[in-house]
Design a protein around this motif. Structure first.
Motif, PDB file in Angstrom:
ATOM      1  N   SER A 140       0.780  -1.113   0.081  1.00  0.00           N
ATOM      2  CA  SER A 140      -0.033  -0.194   0.002  1.00  0.00           C
ATOM      3  C   SER A 140       0.849   1.168  -0.140  1.00  0.00           C
ATOM      4  O   SER A 140       1.978   1.094   0.487  1.00  0.00           O
ATOM      5  CB  SER A 140      -0.924   0.162   1.017  1.00  0.00           C
ATOM      6  N   PHE A 141       0.332   2.410  -0.554  1.00  0.00           N
ATOM      7  CA  PHE A 141       0.993   3.524  -0.747  1.00  0.00           C
ATOM      8  C   PHE A 141       0.247   4.736   0.073  1.00  0.00           C
ATOM      9  O   PHE A 141      -0.800   4.739   0.068  1.00  0.00           O
ATOM     10  CB  PHE A 141       1.606   3.666  -2.110  1.00  0.00           C
ATOM     11  N   ILE A 157      -5.405   2.511  -7.159  1.00  0.00           N
ATOM     12  CA  ILE A 157      -4.422   1.397  -7.116  1.00  0.00           C
ATOM     13  C   ILE A 157      -3.293   1.334  -8.323  1.00  0.00           C
ATOM     14  O   ILE A 157      -3.769   1.757  -9.264  1.00  0.00           O
ATOM     15  CB  ILE A 157      -5.213  -0.053  -7.402  1.00  0.00           C
ATOM     16  N   GLY A 158      -2.438   0.872  -8.109  1.00  0.00           N
ATOM     17  CA  GLY A 158      -1.152   0.873  -9.098  1.00  0.00           C
ATOM     18  C   GLY A 158      -0.645  -0.672  -9.167  1.00  0.00           C
ATOM     19  O   GLY A 158      -0.715  -1.504  -8.080  1.00  0.00           O
ATOM     20  N   LEU A 159      -0.286  -1.122 -10.396  1.00  0.00           N
ATOM     21  CA  LEU A 159       0.629  -2.469 -10.659  1.00  0.00           C
ATOM     22  C   LEU A 159       1.658  -2.031 -11.013  1.00  0.00           C
ATOM     23  O   LEU A 159       2.050  -1.264 -12.082  1.00  0.00           O
ATOM     24  CB  LEU A 159      -0.245  -3.087 -11.781  1.00  0.00           C
ATOM     25  N   LEU A 160       2.885  -2.647 -10.476  1.00  0.00           N
ATOM     26  CA  LEU A 160       4.196  -2.588 -10.735  1.00  0.00           C
ATOM     27  C   LEU A 160       4.643  -3.986 -11.202  1.00  0.00           C
ATOM     28  O   LEU A 160       4.276  -4.963 -10.881  1.00  0.00           O
ATOM     29  CB  LEU A 160       5.019  -2.196  -9.281  1.00  0.00           C
ATOM     30  N   TYR A 161       5.553  -3.524 -12.141  1.00  0.00           N
ATOM     31  CA  TYR A 161       6.282  -4.660 -12.862  1.00  0.00           C
ATOM     32  C   TYR A 161       7.646  -4.205 -13.418  1.00  0.00           C
ATOM     33  O   TYR A 161       7.882  -3.063 -13.560  1.00  0.00           O
ATOM     34  CB  TYR A 161       5.511  -5.218 -14.093  1.00  0.00           C
ATOM     35  N   GLU A 186       2.692   3.105 -11.349  1.00  0.00           N
ATOM     36  CA  GLU A 186       2.733   4.293 -10.590  1.00  0.00           C
ATOM     37  C   GLU A 186       2.280   3.882  -9.115  1.00  0.00           C
ATOM     38  O   GLU A 186       1.361   2.751  -9.118  1.00  0.00           O
ATOM     39  CB  GLU A 186       1.668   5.084 -11.183  1.00  0.00           C
ATOM     40  N   PRO A 187       2.315   4.528  -7.896  1.00  0.00           N
ATOM     41  CA  PRO A 187       2.944   5.809  -8.006  1.00  0.00           C
ATOM     42  C   PRO A 187       4.475   5.771  -8.254  1.00  0.00           C
ATOM     43  O   PRO A 187       5.150   6.851  -7.964  1.00  0.00           O
ATOM     44  CB  PRO A 187       2.634   6.188  -6.560  1.00  0.00           C
ATOM     45  N   TYR A 188       5.130   4.741  -8.289  1.00  0.00           N
ATOM     46  CA  TYR A 188       6.635   4.465  -8.583  1.00  0.00           C
ATOM     47  C   TYR A 188       6.905   3.350  -9.573  1.00  0.00           C
ATOM     48  O   TYR A 188       5.877   2.431  -9.732  1.00  0.00           O
ATOM     49  CB  TYR A 188       7.501   4.682  -7.285  1.00  0.00           C
ATOM     50  N   SER A 189       7.870   3.345 -10.136  1.00  0.00           N
ATOM     51  CA  SER A 189       8.237   2.110 -11.139  1.00  0.00           C
ATOM     52  C   SER A 189       8.718   1.071 -10.600  1.00  0.00           C
ATOM     53  O   SER A 189       9.472   0.845  -9.887  1.00  0.00           O
ATOM     54  CB  SER A 189       9.272   2.865 -12.041  1.00  0.00           C
ATOM     55  N   LEU A 209       1.489 -10.379 -10.127  1.00  0.00           N
ATOM     56  CA  LEU A 209       0.754  -9.152  -9.976  1.00  0.00           C
ATOM     57  C   LEU A 209       1.232  -8.514  -8.783  1.00  0.00           C
ATOM     58  O   LEU A 209       1.055  -8.971  -7.684  1.00  0.00           O
ATOM     59  CB  LEU A 209      -1.029  -9.101  -9.883  1.00  0.00           C
ATOM     60  N   LEU A 210       1.787  -7.368  -8.828  1.00  0.00           N
ATOM     61  CA  LEU A 210       2.168  -6.555  -7.714  1.00  0.00           C
ATOM     62  C   LEU A 210       1.303  -5.487  -7.569  1.00  0.00           C
ATOM     63  O   LEU A 210       1.412  -4.419  -8.371  1.00  0.00           O
ATOM     64  CB  LEU A 210       3.713  -5.964  -7.827  1.00  0.00           C
ATOM     65  N   PHE A 211       0.326  -5.427  -6.739  1.00  0.00           N
ATOM     66  CA  PHE A 211      -0.637  -4.413  -6.456  1.00  0.00           C
ATOM     67  C   PHE A 211      -0.158  -3.294  -5.252  1.00  0.00           C
ATOM     68  O   PHE A 211       0.234  -3.801  -3.998  1.00  0.00           O
ATOM     69  CB  PHE A 211      -1.723  -5.057  -5.844  1.00  0.00           C
ATOM     70  N   GLU A 212      -0.338  -2.207  -5.726  1.00  0.00           N
ATOM     71  CA  GLU A 212      -0.192  -1.098  -4.627  1.00  0.00           C
ATOM     72  C   GLU A 212      -1.463  -0.417  -4.597  1.00  0.00           C
ATOM     73  O   GLU A 212      -2.034   0.308  -5.476  1.00  0.00           O
ATOM     74  CB  GLU A 212       0.891  -0.040  -5.057  1.00  0.00           C
ATOM     75  N   ILE A 213      -2.131  -0.375  -3.278  1.00  0.00           N
ATOM     76  CA  ILE A 213      -3.326   0.258  -2.862  1.00  0.00           C
ATOM     77  C   ILE A 213      -3.076   1.556  -2.108  1.00  0.00           C
ATOM     78  O   ILE A 213      -2.265   1.517  -1.050  1.00  0.00           O
ATOM     79  CB  ILE A 213      -4.153  -0.901  -2.351  1.00  0.00           C
TER      80      ILE A 213
END
Length: 245
Positions: A140-141, A157-161, A186-189, A209-213
């Motif tokens: 989470s962010f 929500i962001g998905l990072l890869y 996003e919010p970062y790479s 799947l890398l979830f950032e909520i």
């Protein structure tokens, strides 16, 4: 001192493995970070909301999960082992982490040996035994960094890869169908912050799947439940699509 640096959830569904690197704000008694106790409830110490959401997802998906059991300020498990500034930060979002200031090489090595390496070796062993078809990484962010009041993070929500976006490109349209504001890297790479998935997913050629909520959307039980329902659907549909490719 005996201490387990993770806790597992055994769900039975070997197709999916869920990993939560920043689930806990716990600091062992023999480590003094020298910070105000209030900071243990802030994002500098823990990814707020992901422990509960991760446990609910494991139950909903009946999948196995690995949850880190100490604060990211003790050692950040989603950083490269050679990234000493990020692994044990002396400053995080403008806060001085006094117990991480001036750590000797031996002190850093002690934390790596005690927390970092056993955690990742444990995940290595699970993957070799389970061979999941999809790995989920849950984070989470914050809506805004306290050290940068001009920042603006509109994504829910962001998905990072990094290099492997097979699962991400399936999941993004599914999340948008749920009327969510979705960030891709996003919010970062994820090309910069992707250590756990680089090691355990990309190196094993396993889709992930890398979830950032956003943390303000994980403050209430009902909203966490809503996220669990959304992510369960997205994860299952992504897994089906991957099987058909």
């Amino acid at each position: 001192m005996s201490y387990q640096v993770w806790h597992d959830i055994i769900g039975g569904n070997s197709s999916i493995l869920l990993i939560v690197d920043h689930a806990s704000a716990f600091v062992p008694e023999d480590i003094d970070l020298g910070i105000d106790k209030r900071l243990y409830d802030e994002h500098v110490a823990v990814d707020k909301g992901v422990q509960t959401l991760g446990e609910q997802l494991c139950q909903a998906l009946q999948c196995n999960g690995v949850f880190a059991a100490q604060s990211r300020l003790v050692v950040d498990l989603n950083r490269d082992e050679n990234d000493f500034l990020g692994l044990m930060p002396a400053i995080s979002d403008g806060y001085v982490i006094h117990g991480n200031t001036g750590l000797t090489a031996d002190e850093k090595e002690a934390r790596l040996s005690r927390f970092y390496r056993p955690y990742h070796q444990h995940i290595d062993a699970i993957i070799q035994k389970q061979r999941p078809r999809l790995i989920i990484s849950l984070h989470s962010f914050t809506p805004c960094l306290k050290s940068d009041l001009n920042c603006y993070r509109p994504w829910q929500i962001g998905l990072l890869y990094n290099n492997d976006d097979r699962a991400t490109q399936i999941a993004i349209p599914l999340l948008k169908q749920a009327h969510l504001v979705v960030g891709e890297n996003e919010p970062y790479s994820g090309r910069i912050l992707n250590t756990t998935m680089n090691r355990h997913a990309e190196n094993n050629r396993i889709p992930y799947l890398l979830f950032e909520i956003r943390q303000d959307m994980l403050e209430e039980a009902n909203t966490i439940g809503n996220w669990c329902a959304i992510l369960k659907k997205v994860i299952n549909e992504t897994l089906i699509s991957l099987k058909n490719k």
